[in-house]
Design an enzyme around this catalytic site. Structure first.
Site, short mmCIF file in Angstrom:
data_model
loop_
_atom_site.label_atom_id
_atom_site.label_comp_id
_atom_site.label_asym_id
_atom_site.label_seq_id
_atom_site.Cartn_x
_atom_site.Cartn_y
_atom_site.Cartn_z
N HIS A 175 -2.51 5.60 -10.25
CA HIS A 175 -3.64 5.19 -9.41
C HIS A 175 -4.87 5.96 -9.89
CE1 HIS A 175 -6.12 5.08 -5.74
NE2 HIS A 175 -5.43 4.03 -5.39
N CYS A 209 -6.80 -0.29 -7.98
CA CYS A 209 -7.16 1.05 -8.47
C CYS A 209 -6.23 1.48 -9.60
CB CYS A 209 -7.16 2.09 -7.35
SG CYS A 209 -8.39 1.77 -6.10
N GLN A 217 3.15 6.54 -2.42
CA GLN A 217 3.90 5.31 -2.09
C GLN A 217 5.35 5.58 -1.73
OE1 GLN A 217 2.67 2.41 -1.54
NE2 GLN A 217 0.63 2.66 -2.40
N LYS A 228 -0.32 6.37 4.79
CA LYS A 228 0.69 5.51 4.15
C LYS A 228 2.10 5.81 4.67
CE LYS A 228 -1.77 5.04 -0.25
NZ LYS A 228 -2.53 3.80 -0.18
N ASP A 266 2.71 12.42 -7.47
CA ASP A 266 1.96 11.63 -6.49
C ASP A 266 2.97 10.79 -5.70
OD1 ASP A 266 0.58 9.70 -5.13
OD2 ASP A 266 -0.65 9.04 -6.82
N1 7TS Z 1 -1.81 7.35 -5.33
C1 7TS Z 1 -1.17 6.20 -5.10
C2 7TS Z 1 0.12 5.90 -5.79
C3 7TS Z 1 -1.72 5.29 -4.18
O1 7TS Z 1 -1.08 4.14 -3.95
C4 7TS Z 1 -2.95 5.60 -3.55
C5 7TS Z 1 -3.63 4.62 -2.64
C6 7TS Z 1 -3.54 6.83 -3.81
C7 7TS Z 1 -2.95 7.68 -4.72
C8 7TS Z 1 -4.78 7.28 -3.11
O2 7TS Z 1 -4.50 7.55 -1.77
P1 7TS Z 1 -5.67 7.89 -0.74
O3 7TS Z 1 -4.98 7.91 0.59
O4 7TS Z 1 -6.23 9.20 -1.12
O5 7TS Z 1 -6.66 6.77 -0.86
N2 7TS Z 1 -3.30 3.27 -2.88
C9 7TS Z 1 -3.95 2.19 -2.39
C10 7TS Z 1 -3.59 0.89 -2.72
O6 7TS Z 1 -2.63 0.58 -3.43
N3 7TS Z 1 -4.44 0.04 -2.12
O7 7TS Z 1 -5.33 0.75 -1.43
C11 7TS Z 1 -5.04 2.10 -1.59
#
Ligand code: 7TS
Length: 409
Positions: free
Chosen positions: A123, A364, A203, A226, A200
């Site tokens: 990501h 992303c 997910q 999440k 990371d």
């Molecule tokens: N890493 C992964 C694997 C993610 O899916 C996401 C967000 C992030 C990092 C960033 O997380 P945040 O909470 O700091 O924003 N993924 C997604 C997505 O797949 N669609 O919107 C956000």
């Protein structure tokens, strides 16, 4: 066995119809999960009964707020089996956690010519911080390549690791392909070359058992929103020896031991990294979310997600002109697809008119789209409140997209 129809009732947002009058079918849980009633109630209750600032009030409410906040730290510790609760740092999410490690930890170790390794399916929030850091230190960003089916090609990793490698950061489950990466194997290879690893888990944390001691990762990051919790709170786990070595990145109240106009000494971990008033209500919500996950049980969640993945894959692949990107043998319930006859954004817009929420775009992960030579995919991502019936409605709606663009079934 998980009872998704029963579970759906725990989520008030899913009880409302779509403006079209059709049932609302939420297939965008990889972007953010919906919140069960008890998470919403816990946050409401916190503001109604316990609100105060943490770590400073000697008064009753101050103590309650501190207890709420610190007991969440202990809850997260057991959730990911960290050795001690002070290894848990609260941030505002995965993105902030990665940036904190990049600038507080890796920056100190990086010399011109050094290398940082990430994977081809990161990501952007686990890519850009490392890219920027490398640029700033004249270091090189190296990338574990990906195979056509969406698996990482680990045969390359051993020779990529060398004395100049200062950090490896890798995603546990890809948000655009669903691939479940063998992080333990990657960590073992990296550690053999003395390279610390950040995982990371954005997910994976909601559904997959995370045991940071068994995994032996050096850092692990995830977001509250999440894992059925609120937005605005996230976690950075770090091995104590690294957190001790790491510099704070933000400065201000709460993170100090003593301050004069000439000098400041910092508090111990974890406070050293938590400048300013933290997201206390968010912590209350996160603890409720973890309790919710524990009550259902991750084993049942995974079984349900695998069932949905298999059923949805079969249903979607039976549609003429539909291609799925990401076919790794170990995969979570995330399906990125493209139709020969429609752009992903048009697909998502038409699905929305049928009450179905999917995401369209690069998710992303632009380099993943570049790898396949496509601009975007439509992505259906499933969670515990989704049912096989949701998938039937999705498949029918995708057939409808075909009708609109091609005119035949
Ligand atoms: N890493 C992964 C694997 C993610 O899916 C996401 C967000 C992030 C990092 C960033 O997380 P945040 O909470 O700091 O924003 N993924 C997604 C997505 O797949 N669609 O919107 C956000």
């Amino acid at each position: 066995m998980l009872a998704p129809y029963q579970i759906k009732k725990d989520f008030p947002i899913l009880q409302q119809p779509h403006p079209s009058g059709k049932p609302l079918i939420y297939l965008d849980s990889a972007a953010t999960t919906q919140k069960p009633q008890e998470v919403i109630d816990t946050m409401h209750h916190y503001y109604e009964k316990s609100n105060a600032n943490v770590h400073r009030g000697i008064h009753h409410l101050g103590n309650r707020a501190t207890l709420t906040y610190e007991s969440t730290r202990a809850k997260v510790q057991t959730f990911i089996n960290a050795h001690v609760s002070r290894d848990i740092i609260f941030t505002k999410g995965t993105t902030e956690s990665v940036n904190l490690v990049a600038y507080g930890f890796a920056a100190k170790r990086l010399q011109p010519g050094d290398e940082i390794i990430i994977s081809a399916m990161e990501h952007h929030s686990n890519l850009i911080p490392w890219q920027m850091l490398c640029k700033r230190h004249q270091a090189h960003l190296r990338v574990i390549p990906m195979q056509e089916d969406g698996q990482l090609d680990l045969s390359q990793l051993k020779q990529m690791l060398n004395p100049k490698t200062k950090m490896l950061a890798v995603v546990h489950i890809s948000n655009s392909l669903g691939t479940i990466n063998p992080v333990e194997e990657i960590i073992e290879m990296a550690h053999a070359a003395d390279v610390p690893v950040l995982v990371d888990a954005a997910q994976s944390a909601a559904y997959y058992d995370i045991d940071v001691q068994q995994m032996d990762c050096d850092f692990l990051v995830f977001s509250g929103h999440k894992v059925f919790g609120p937005t605005g709170i996230g976690v950075l786990y770090g091995k104590e020896k690294w957190l001790e070595e790491m510099d704070p990145w933000q400065f201000g109240g709460e993170m100090i031991r003593s301050v004069t106009f000439e000098e400041t000494t910092f508090a111990e971990i974890p406070q050293k990294f938590e400048a300013g008033t933290p997201n206390i209500a968010g912590a209350a919500g996160l603890a409720a979310a973890i309790r919710y996950i524990e009550n259902i049980g991750k084993a049942d969640m995974q079984q349900h997600l695998q069932d949905l993945l298999q059923y949805a894959t079969e249903q979607l692949l039976s549609i003429n002109g539909l291609h799925i990107y990401g076919n790794a043998p170990k995969k979570s319930a995330i399906i990125s697809f493209m139709l020969d006859f429609a752009h992903a954004h048009d697909t998502a817009t038409i699905l929305d008119s049928s009450g179905i929420a999917v995401r369209a775009g690069h998710h992303c992960t632009q380099p993943v789209m570049d790898f396949y030579g496509i601009p975007a995919t439509a992505r259906a991502s499933f969670s515990i409140y989704n049912t096989r019936e949701d998938i039937d409605v999705l498949a029918e709606a995708v057939e409808n997209v075909r009708m609109i663009f091609v005119g035949t079934l």
